[in-house]
Design a protein around this motif. Structure first.
Motif, PDB file in Angstrom:
ATOM      1  N   UNK A   1       0.879  -1.169   0.000  1.00  0.00           N
ATOM      2  CA  UNK A   1       0.000   0.000   0.000  1.00  0.00           C
ATOM      3  C   UNK A   1       0.916   1.218   0.000  1.00  0.00           C
ATOM      4  N   UNK A   2       1.043   1.855  -1.155  1.00  0.00           N
ATOM      5  CA  UNK A   2       1.996   2.948  -1.325  1.00  0.00           C
ATOM      6  C   UNK A   2       3.404   2.461  -0.968  1.00  0.00           C
ATOM      7  N   UNK A   3       4.010   3.051   0.045  1.00  0.00           N
ATOM      8  CA  UNK A   3       5.381   2.673   0.409  1.00  0.00           C
ATOM      9  C   UNK A   3       5.413   1.530   1.428  1.00  0.00           C
ATOM     10  N   UNK A   4       4.257   1.152   1.939  1.00  0.00           N
ATOM     11  CA  UNK A   4       4.202   0.097   2.962  1.00  0.00           C
ATOM     12  C   UNK A   4       4.066  -1.275   2.301  1.00  0.00           C
ATOM     13  N   UNK A   5       5.014  -2.152   2.575  1.00  0.00           N
ATOM     14  CA  UNK A   5       4.932  -3.535   2.114  1.00  0.00           C
ATOM     15  C   UNK A   5       4.343  -4.379   3.237  1.00  0.00           C
ATOM     16  N   UNK A   6       3.161  -4.948   2.992  1.00  0.00           N
ATOM     17  CA  UNK A   6       2.487  -5.751   4.016  1.00  0.00           C
ATOM     18  C   UNK A   6       3.145  -7.116   4.119  1.00  0.00           C
ATOM     19  N   UNK A   7       3.315  -7.778   2.989  1.00  0.00           N
ATOM     20  CA  UNK A   7       4.055  -9.041   2.960  1.00  0.00           C
ATOM     21  C   UNK A   7       4.582  -9.267   1.543  1.00  0.00           C
ATOM     22  N   UNK A   8       5.529 -10.175   1.422  1.00  0.00           N
ATOM     23  CA  UNK A   8       6.093 -10.509   0.120  1.00  0.00           C
ATOM     24  C   UNK A   8       6.556 -11.960   0.125  1.00  0.00           C
ATOM     25  N   UNK A   9       6.741 -12.517  -1.065  1.00  0.00           N
ATOM     26  CA  UNK A   9       7.192 -13.903  -1.161  1.00  0.00           C
ATOM     27  C   UNK A   9       6.182 -14.904  -0.624  1.00  0.00           C
TER      28      UNK A   9
END
Length: 458
Positions: A141-149
């Motif tokens: 969300x914009x510059x916020x990464x909630x999760x990845x991979x």
């Protein structure tokens, strides 16, 4: 966190406590006496709620058997009366039998409020072998990464609990499964013939305020389930004239229960439930839990209710900043691995957001990166080793007491409910073991907190 705090406060309260709650674990932890107010009778039992439930069921069985025996006696006596009342020399005897029956105090069997409620979901239409499959999913969300991979695959008829610390992205992930949110990166596919039923905390917004409670269900119910609508509504606290109320006059809690009740009627083959027990009492929770356990479709459930999740799912998935982590077993096994006594205690431990992790450049270890002298580091390491031993020792103690508590439950099940003295003694013994286990859990929590503090300072 508020439940954990309140439980700790009440545990050390020196005075008497009158507690009304729909949380079974909360009641069992804090209470030593249970009072149930029935329709025409009050039941008073010296023991926690779970032990009381066991006693009540045994009491009903004893009463049922006594009522059957009495009914047979009445039938035999009535046969004698019919046989002798027409005979002059036996008429007096027949009259005495009639008076005896008139004075006989009938055995009453306590009605179990949910005895007739055995609701089951409609058979789930067959779906493909794979329900969901995600590969390398990233959500920002914009510059916020909630999760990845994030990688995830769910097979047909699997039942899983979805957990994660506050802000980990549980709701975001469920919305992605429903195609209400798009992935920033990666792929997320839904399997063949998947029909999803979703319950969210704002589900009440979808209800038609001009319909009645019963009309809301009649609008969507099909097949034999239509015959059970009033009984089902009763299990969700709608009875008598309540079913004729307009939806628009219901309270927020009533609307939430009706929304959940409506969801149960459609033959979905996948259910995603977000905090479904928030507005349900113990009876309704039990009905819903049994319905979900017998559901032959796939299930994803998010809940803070440890008792509700226990023995319901085969897998637990933890949402973390780096994807999903799978745990085999139900919520009890998961919490045991996480050294947490409840879901709220587990969630209270903070996550470090990915953005924050990336902002911290790796540091080259210096001669004394911790700022401690050699002697201080040595003392800290010694304290960490001791804290780990304390955690393992109290964890082992809790496990032993859980087994002991289970043995007490089995023993209580074998006791004749009419032997009140023995039942009372066993209830006190059960309570003593439960108190000992709670003390051990408290010590274990302190040990875990000490270890976390020492390791974080390192």
């Amino acid at each position: 966190e508020s439940i954990e705090w309140l439980e700790a406060v009440l545990m050390h309260h020196p005075g008497a406590i009158l507690l009304i709650s729909h949380d079974r674990v909360f009641l069992d932890t804090l209470t030593k006496r249970t009072v149930e107010i029935g329709g025409v009778k009050v039941y008073d039992y010296k023991g926690p709620y779970s032990a009381y439930q066991l006693w009540r069921e045994e009491e009903r069985e004893r009463q049922s058997q006594a009522a059957k025996n009495q009914q047979k006696y009445i039938q035999d006596t009535e046969q004698l009366i019919n046989k002798f009342r027409a005979k002059k020399n036996k008429a007096a005897f027949a009259q005495s039998l009639i008076k005896k029956l008139d004075k006989l105090e009938r055995v009453e069997v306590d009605a179990a409020e949910n005895a007739q409620i055995r609701f089951r979901f409609p058979p789930a239409p067959r779906s493909g072998k794979v329900i969901f499959e995600a590969q390398g999913v990233k959500k920002c969300f914009d510059e916020l990464t909630v999760f990845e991979g994030l990688d995830f695959i769910m097979a047909r008829q699997e039942k899983v609990a979805l957990v994660g610390k506050n802000g980990a992205g549980k709701t975001t992930f469920t919305r992605m499964l429903l195609n209400l949110e798009a992935a920033t990166q990666g792929s997320l596919e839904t399997g063949h013939n998947v029909d999803i039923g979703y319950y969210a905390q704002n589900q009440t917004d979808e209800l038609n305020g001009d319909l009645t409670v019963l009309g809301t269900l009649e609008e969507v119910a099909v097949g034999d389930i239509r015959k059970q609508l009033r009984g089902l509504l009763g299990s969700f606290l709608f009875s008598g004239e309540d079913v004729d109320k307009k939806v628009k006059v219901l309270s927020g809690g009533e609307k939430a229960r009706l929304a959940l009740c409506k969801l149960l009627l459609h033959p979905y083959n996948v259910l995603i439930l977000d905090e479904p027990t928030n507005h349900l009492d113990l009876k309704s929770k039990s009905v819903l839990k049994e319905a979900l356990r017998s559901f032959d479709g796939s299930l994803i459930v998010v809940s803070h209710d440890r008792d509700f999740l226990s023995d319901m799912t085969q897998l637990v998935y933890e949402v973390t900043p780096h994807g999903l982590k799978q745990y085999i077993g139900d919520i009890k096994q998961f919490l045991h691995e996480k050294h947490a006594t409840s879901i709220t205690a587990y969630e209270a431990k903070k996550n470090t957001p990915i953005a924050e992790q990336k902002s911290k450049a790796p540091k080259t270890p210096s001669k004394d990166s911790s700022g401690l002298s050699h002697a201080e580091r040595k003392e800290r390491d010694k304290a960490i080793r001791k804290a780990k031993k304390d955690v393992n020792r109290w964890e082992s103690k809790v496990t032993q007491l859980e087994q002991k508590l289970s043995e007490h439950n089995d023993a209580m099940a074998e006791v004749d409910p009419s032997d009140r003295a023995k039942m009372t003694d066993m209830a006190y013994a059960y309570d003593a073991v439960q108190q000992e286990m709670q003390d051990a859990i408290n010590q274990w929590e302190l040990a875990v907190e000490t270890l976390d503090r020492l390791e974080s300072n390192g």
